[in-house]
Scaffold this motif. Sequence first.
Motif, PDB file in Angstrom:
ATOM      1  N   THR A  84       0.773  -1.252   0.069  1.00 29.52           N
ATOM      2  CA  THR A  84       0.126   0.083  -0.047  1.00 29.52           C
ATOM      3  C   THR A  84       0.864   1.001  -0.003  1.00 29.52           C
ATOM      4  O   THR A  84       0.559   2.103  -0.670  1.00 29.52           O
ATOM      5  N   THR A  85       1.780   1.194   0.830  1.00 32.65           N
ATOM      6  CA  THR A  85       2.886   2.248   0.731  1.00 32.65           C
ATOM      7  C   THR A  85       3.461   2.666  -0.538  1.00 32.65           C
ATOM      8  O   THR A  85       3.531   3.794  -0.949  1.00 32.65           O
ATOM      9  N   MET A 144       0.665   4.062  -2.656  1.00 34.33           N
ATOM     10  CA  MET A 144       0.324   5.666  -2.292  1.00 34.33           C
ATOM     11  C   MET A 144       1.450   6.296  -2.788  1.00 34.33           C
ATOM     12  O   MET A 144       1.187   7.644  -3.019  1.00 34.33           O
ATOM     13  N   VAL A 202       0.304  10.332  -3.004  1.00 35.16           N
ATOM     14  CA  VAL A 202      -0.229  10.499  -1.532  1.00 35.16           C
ATOM     15  C   VAL A 202       0.948  10.361  -0.552  1.00 35.16           C
ATOM     16  O   VAL A 202       0.779  11.330   0.447  1.00 35.16           O
ATOM     17  N   GLU A 203       1.689   9.508  -0.578  1.00 35.37           N
ATOM     18  CA  GLU A 203       2.864   9.274   0.379  1.00 35.37           C
ATOM     19  C   GLU A 203       4.143   9.727  -0.152  1.00 35.37           C
ATOM     20  O   GLU A 203       4.342   9.280  -1.481  1.00 35.37           O
ATOM     21  N   ARG A 253      -3.713  13.681  -8.983  1.00 36.21           N
ATOM     22  CA  ARG A 253      -4.498  12.581  -8.252  1.00 36.21           C
ATOM     23  C   ARG A 253      -5.847  12.580  -9.029  1.00 36.21           C
ATOM     24  O   ARG A 253      -6.551  11.779  -9.470  1.00 36.21           O
ATOM     25  N   PHE A 293      -8.414   5.653  -8.312  1.00 35.08           N
ATOM     26  CA  PHE A 293      -8.162   4.809  -7.081  1.00 35.08           C
ATOM     27  C   PHE A 293      -9.645   3.916  -7.103  1.00 35.08           C
ATOM     28  O   PHE A 293     -10.621   4.150  -6.921  1.00 35.08           O
ATOM     29  N   PHE A 326     -10.442   0.836  -3.991  1.00 31.93           N
ATOM     30  CA  PHE A 326     -10.032   0.322  -2.638  1.00 31.93           C
ATOM     31  C   PHE A 326     -10.505  -0.899  -2.308  1.00 31.93           C
ATOM     32  O   PHE A 326     -11.649  -1.401  -2.909  1.00 31.93           O
ATOM     33  N   ASP A 363      -6.296  -1.126  -4.430  1.00 32.13           N
ATOM     34  CA  ASP A 363      -5.645  -1.761  -3.637  1.00 32.13           C
ATOM     35  C   ASP A 363      -6.765  -2.753  -2.875  1.00 32.13           C
ATOM     36  O   ASP A 363      -7.613  -2.549  -2.226  1.00 32.13           O
ATOM     37  N   VAL A 419      -8.892  11.221  -3.422  1.00 33.18           N
ATOM     38  CA  VAL A 419      -9.274  11.263  -4.912  1.00 33.18           C
ATOM     39  C   VAL A 419      -9.100  12.435  -5.305  1.00 33.18           C
ATOM     40  O   VAL A 419      -9.370  12.927  -6.886  1.00 33.18           O
ATOM     41  N   GLN A 443      -4.592   9.163   3.357  1.00 32.47           N
ATOM     42  CA  GLN A 443      -4.382   7.910   3.832  1.00 32.47           C
ATOM     43  C   GLN A 443      -5.240   7.118   5.119  1.00 32.47           C
ATOM     44  O   GLN A 443      -5.685   5.911   4.874  1.00 32.47           O
TER      45      GLN A 443
END
Lengths: 239, 381
Positions: free
Chosen positions: A50-51, A54, A59-60, A88, A94, A96, A173, B300, B376
Amino acid sequence: MAGKAGIRVENLYKHFGKGDTLVRVIEGASFEVNKGELVALIAPSGAGKTTLLMMIGCVEEPTSGTIWLGDEKVYEDKWLTKETRKIRREKIGFIFQAHYLIPFLNVIENVTLVPQTNGVSEAEANKIAMELLEYFDIGDKARSMPSALSGGQNQRVAIARALANKPQIILADEPTAALDSKRSVDVVKMLKKIAIEQNVAVIMVTHDEAMLPLCDRILKIEDKKVVSEPVPKEGVAIL
Amino acid sequence: MINLAQKDVQHTLGKFLVTAMGVGMLLGIVLIMIGVYRGMIIDAQVLLDDIGADVWVVQEDTLGPFAEASRVHEDLRDTVRVIDGVKSAEALTFQNIQLPQKPSPVRVVAVGFDPFGTVNPVSSKRMVAGRGLMRSHYEMVVTDKTGYHVGDVIRLLRHDYHVVGVTHGTVSSGGEPLIYVSLKDAQELQFSYSNNRIRTDRARGIEGAEGHMVNAIVARVKPGYSIDEVAKNIETTLHKGVFTATQERTLLTQNLIKMASKQIGMFTGILVVVSTIIIALIIYTMTLEKIKEIAIMKLVGIPNSMIVKMIAQETLLLGVLAFIFANLFSHLIYSKFPKRVVLEIPDAWMLFAVVIVASLLASLAGIKKVISADPQAAIGG
């Protein structure tokens, strides 16, 4: 970078903490995912799937390395834009494990939220959304609230939402974790179809080995690096 | 473009309305408190307005008859009448008494005046039933809040008093209901002692002359004369406490109820602060309840500005709805209060401005939470 690569990652590192508490999650990952390709990302729990997802999804923030999304280099030891959220919104879809729909918006509003935020008119966004919902066989549920839909229907709405902004990349994910085996196969086949028809690069994190033969390639996090694995012909245990 | 606040409120409409109603009731109490203060100001002036005197003559070195006790001889009226510029003068008494109302006694202020004199404190515009006093004895006009009606008989000391008239909205400066009796009856009620007391006083060498005392002499000034100059003339000539109507009004509104108004002002201020804190907590809690959805939206790519707008719009809507409920609530219950409550439109608008500012301040905590929310958090991992 021009060409068929939808995602290109070079020498990517991710560390958490520092000193005695330093945790090295990803150490020099390099790989590409082409447009039109469905790639499974596998690894034991806690290995950093997931890291990694992301980081690709802006995101990360990675510790160092380079990330290309389509033709745009978005990260090179630092974000190359302050507007990672815009990337994004415009480039990435995305999906999930759970559908994570906005409960106070109905189905079509959930799907059109991102396109409308991108400046697409309400009428145009609704048209795109209805096409997607019809495609996923839930056109008649457009005005329903997520709470009135089954888990499978909601997951299809979530996929429609991920596609509504016409993304270049889809990051999924564990999209089948909450579904039964038949629904899981349907969803992965759907992702494969989308990858081909819309020329989108899809990375799907999964623990479900039964889904791997449906993918084009497998990326595995091993010893903190990303290695390529062949796609098994049958359900061969590789995790 | 989708209005997130509208959608969220629609989704939880019942809960949102109940919350707005709760806050509205709190703000309604703020309006009532302001109304109580306004009522006190008006109550303080009812008697002054109805008597309509230009000059008040009271016991020397006192702020009587309302702010301090005052006693002067009844015949001072005749002396005042001959002062240059005085058109007319009458004696008045004011005293607290208790009417034997069932189920519980009613505390009232009795105003004594000469029914045949030139000053009649029973305003005809406040009469709702019956008539004014037309006899020297044993008639009474009461305010409707006492619960008595025309024809009722009330026993006070040794006599029966007949209710001949009922007024509405007549109260003392302290907010107690008013009753009106003749000056002679009032003097008897105020200064009559038991036979035993009279005998004891006589044994002490005290010969009571109190039966002819009153609490104030009021005078009206002839046209063309300055009220201030006539008042000054009376003071110089008679060495009594003399106040013009304006000074008496100031004594009542600024001095007598100053502490009460401060007290109410503090209560109101505290209630506004408490309301702000409650709105802030509600908005913060509402934001926390949506933190997962907010994280998804951020993930998003929905910009902070849209999410902050949602929180701010919901907060403002809550404030506006609470304000509407506050007005409904206060208008529904204000007449049930035992003392006068005056709801004025400027006060409501002032509260509206305070509520909007308070709501925006209150939304800051929620907005801070939105900005710091980790995308997250939507997916864990």
